[in-house]
Motif scaffolding. Structure first.
Motif, PDB file in Angstrom:
ATOM      1  N   GLU A 144     -12.700  15.636  18.081  1.00 64.37           N
ATOM      2  CA  GLU A 144     -11.567  16.098  18.608  1.00 64.37           C
ATOM      3  C   GLU A 144     -11.443  15.539  20.173  1.00 64.37           C
ATOM      4  N   LEU A 145     -12.534  15.549  21.106  1.00 64.60           N
ATOM      5  CA  LEU A 145     -12.527  14.885  22.339  1.00 64.60           C
ATOM      6  C   LEU A 145     -12.318  13.410  22.224  1.00 64.60           C
ATOM      7  N   LYS A 146     -13.042  12.797  21.487  1.00 60.25           N
ATOM      8  CA  LYS A 146     -12.945  11.349  21.321  1.00 60.25           C
ATOM      9  C   LYS A 146     -11.155  11.063  20.657  1.00 60.25           C
ATOM     10  N   GLY A 147     -10.900  11.697  19.704  1.00 62.20           N
ATOM     11  CA  GLY A 147      -9.627  11.375  19.376  1.00 62.20           C
ATOM     12  C   GLY A 147      -8.312  12.078  19.698  1.00 62.20           C
ATOM     13  N   SER A 148      -8.500  12.938  20.565  1.00 61.34           N
ATOM     14  CA  SER A 148      -7.353  13.629  21.083  1.00 61.34           C
ATOM     15  C   SER A 148      -6.135  12.950  21.861  1.00 61.34           C
ATOM     16  N   GLY A 149      -5.037  13.509  22.049  1.00 57.96           N
ATOM     17  CA  GLY A 149      -3.966  12.832  22.517  1.00 57.96           C
ATOM     18  C   GLY A 149      -4.306  12.618  24.177  1.00 57.96           C
ATOM     19  N   ASP A 150      -4.732  13.595  24.407  1.00 55.34           N
ATOM     20  CA  ASP A 150      -5.158  13.427  25.944  1.00 55.34           C
ATOM     21  C   ASP A 150      -6.400  12.348  26.347  1.00 55.34           C
TER      22      ASP A 150
END
Length: 189
Positions: A65-71
């Motif tokens: 999630e951290l790697k691929g998040s919009g943020d």
């Protein structure tokens, strides 16, 4: 350089997590695959937010999630490098987090993994800035980041992402100096 993480306070008593090692380097791009692999070391760990006594777990979904998040996808330059390197301080960032806020879950895709909504905590960290020519430490940059935590159907809190990173002006510290070389000599050595 050894990975060194410490916690200092500014004059207002607010905590700053100091991350002395720049593990993820790159002037233009961060290798988020490498960051994701590093984050897998945290899976299964649990850390307490001191201010609220909340127990926050690191689930298997967090690295991806951290790697691929919009943020993360919106980040570039210093903020991308800061987010990647902040991952080294996750235990202390969670422990020093403040300003807990709750928000309802509005997305159907999170009906189970965030059944009871989301929490956001604010935390701050510092990263060193080195002189490109000499390699000498010049100063620290201070950043604010929000720890996004999901309240899952199993009743537990799970770190989901680290979002809304913002570079801050260097604060005054309790020893009456700003985050500059004299302070660093005291703190790091």
């Amino acid at each position: 350089m050894d990975k060194k993480i410490s916690v200092i306070s500014d004059l207002d008593g607010k905590k700053i997590v100091v991350i002395s090692d720049i593990r993820f380097k790159g002037k233009r791009n961060i290798n988020w695959e490498e960051v994701e692999q590093y984050l897998k070391e945290y899976i299964g760990d649990c850390y307490e937010v001191v201010e609220t006594s909340d127990q926050v777990y690191i689930g298997s979904d967090f690295p991806g999630e951290l790697k691929g998040s919009g943020d993360t996808k919106r980040l570039y330059g210093a903020n991308a490098k800061a987010k990647a390197n902040a991952t080294q301080g996750i235990p202390m960032l969670l422990q020093c987090a403040t300003n807990r806020r709750w928000q309802e879950n509005f997305k159907g895709k999170h009906n189970v993994d965030a059944k009871f909504g989301w929490y956001r905590f604010t935390t701050r960290f510092a990263l060193p800035v080195y002189n490109n020519d000499t390699g000498d430490l010049e100063r620290f940059n201070i950043f604010r980041i929000e720890m996004l935590i999901r309240h899952a159907a199993d009743g537990n809190l799970y770190l989901y992402d680290m979002v809304n990173i913002k570079k801050k002006r260097a604060p005054r510290l309790s020893n009456s100096c700003t985050v500059t070389n004299p302070f660093l000599d005291y703190m790091i050595h």
